[in-house]
Design an enzyme around this catalytic site. Structure first.
Site, PDB file in Angstrom:
ATOM      1  N   SER A 152     -19.322 -25.281   2.893  1.00 24.65           N
ATOM      2  CA  SER A 152     -18.672 -26.426   2.249  1.00 24.65           C
ATOM      3  C   SER A 152     -17.161 -26.275   2.347  1.00 24.65           C
ATOM      4  O   SER A 152     -16.510 -25.756   1.455  1.00 24.65           O
ATOM      5  CB  SER A 152     -19.085 -26.499   0.775  1.00 24.65           C
TER       6      SER A 152
ATOM      7  N   ARG B  47     -10.728 -26.033   1.674  1.00 31.75           N
ATOM      8  CA  ARG B  47     -11.531 -25.432   0.610  1.00 31.75           C
ATOM      9  C   ARG B  47     -12.537 -24.447   1.189  1.00 31.75           C
ATOM     10  O   ARG B  47     -12.958 -24.566   2.329  1.00 31.75           O
ATOM     11  CB  ARG B  47     -12.281 -26.567  -0.116  1.00 31.75           C
TER      12      ARG B  47
ATOM     13  N   TYR C 139     -12.662 -29.792  -7.675  1.00 29.62           N
ATOM     14  CA  TYR C 139     -13.070 -28.972  -6.521  1.00 29.62           C
ATOM     15  C   TYR C 139     -12.809 -29.723  -5.219  1.00 29.62           C
ATOM     16  O   TYR C 139     -13.714 -30.252  -4.602  1.00 29.62           O
ATOM     17  CB  TYR C 139     -14.564 -28.654  -6.680  1.00 29.62           C
TER      18      TYR C 139
END
Length: 401
Positions: A168, A161, A156
């Site tokens: 996040s 992202r 991840y």
């Protein structure tokens, strides 16, 4: 839409079946319902927190020769016959949280959560070296007990992202050579795994990333990230398969890709990337409901799901599987905090839902031949994000009452 566990607050483990929330997340410890093995297999309990379905012809839950490794993928469920490694990081979080509970009975119940296997999130490159420590520990435990161990990880760290959320957004930027940095991150994971080839690894690849490419290309950041996301996921599939990592690509959840209009474009995207990667043999299937709250099998549709016939994860999976074509139609489903249903105001509520409750504990007794395992991916009790509106990563979903 998934925050980094590295930004999480301490685990909160309040009352068991409490009707009054005691802190940001109120969890209980029993399962959400019965699970059954499919025909031809039998439920085998490995410990009080983990059980699995094994073929009726099996006589042992582990191999008799101790830990072993092969670069030919298992024909069947990669979890079968393996003891799932407990995350020391999460166990320490649970122990620290339980220390704040004054009621001795409740504290004892809370401490049992430390014995539930959860995924280890490699959400920054700085965490990759710890994977080697965990693999070494799992190898030593396997050798000492003549047991095959399996370590669960979440890959991840794509550049830009969480392109449709703020809570996040990761450490790598596409504008700052993020794709190459991501490939180096994958290479470092591969190096760690190569050193412990006798420990099986199961990985969930990039929560939310491909789902965002199905539904959120109207968001400029997602539109700009799509080439990097695709290239990064293809690279991850190829490199991780080369060292025998069983992979489940993240496929959102019933309230995201499960809408009938999203099934076909989602299936096309997964199949396309799988083919472009060369159909890696260790890509096992898809992970659903990661860090979300949907039940695998709901007793009745939650009112927030109105209009979607795929109102829980099993309906989503059964509708999605036939559309996948050549992509492997096997699934794992996160139920770590799906214990209490019908408590959200809208299906998009994803951050720190109060009263969510621990769901069904990890098991291979899924009741469906499509579902390899019920798992806990998001460590229950960790915060999803901040409710501080002045934070640069504040997301409105994290400020809901």
């Amino acid at each position: 839409m998934l925050p980094s566990p590295s930004t999480a607050s301490a685990v909160v483990l309040p009352g068991v079946r409490s009707t009054v929330p005691v802190g940001p997340l109120s969890y209980y410890f029993s399962t959400a319902g019965e699970t059954t093995c499919v025909e031809g297999s039998v439920c085998t309990i490995l410990n009080e927190s983990y059980s699995q379905c094994l073929s009726m012809t099996s006589t042992s839950t582990t191999s008799t020769g101790g830990p072993s490794s092969t670069l030919s993928p298992a024909v069947d469920n990669p979890y079968t016959g393996y003891q799932v490694y407990l995350s020391p990081y999460y166990a320490n979080e649970v122990t620290a949280a339980a220390a704040n509970i004054s009621d001795a009975t409740l504290k004892a119940k809370a401490l049992t959560v430390a014995q539930v296997p959860t995924f280890i999130w490699l959400d920054t490159v700085a965490k990759v070296p710890t994977l080697g420590e965990y693999l070494a520990d799992a190898k030593a435990m396997g050798q000492a007990s003549n047991t095959d161990y399996l370590v669960q990880i979440v890959v991840y760290d794509l550049p830009d992202r969480d392109c449709a959320a703020l809570a996040s957004n990761g450490e790598f930027s596409i504008a700052n050579d993020g794709l190459n940095k991501y490939k180096n991150y994958i290479d470092q994971i591969v190096t760690q795994i190569k050193a412990y080839s006798d420990v099986r690894v199961v990985a969930i690849v990039e929560p939310d990333s491909l789902a965002n490419l199905v539904t959120n290309l109207n968001v400029e950041k997602c539109n700009n990230a799509q080439d990097a996301y695709k290239s990064g996921v293809i690279y991850a599939m190829q490199q991780l398969s080369a060292v025998g990592v069983y992979m489940y690509l993240d496929a959102g959840h019933a309230g995201w890709l499960g809408w009938p209009a999203n099934l076909s474009p989602a299936a096309q995207l997964f199949s396309q990337l799988y083919q472009q990667a060369g159909s890696p043999s260790y890509v096992r299937g898809l992970a659903t409901n990661v860090a979300n709250y949907n039940a695998l099998t709901a007793a009745s549709p939650d009112p927030i799901t109105s209009g979607n016939s795929n109102y829980d994860e099993i309906h989503y999976i059964e509708a999605f599987a036939p559309a996948l074509g050549g992509f492997p139609a096997h699934f794992i489903v996160d139920q770590g905090r799906s214990g209490v249903q019908n408590i959200r105001d809208q299906w998009g509520d994803w951050c720190n839902v109060v009263g969510a409750g621990f769901g069904t504990r990890p098991t291979l007794n899924t009741g469906s031949s499509l579902v390899d395992a019920i798992v806990w991916v998001k460590p229950g009790g960790e915060s999803d994000g901040t409710s501080n509106t002045s934070s640069p990563r504040y997301d409105g979903h994290c400020g809901l009452a």
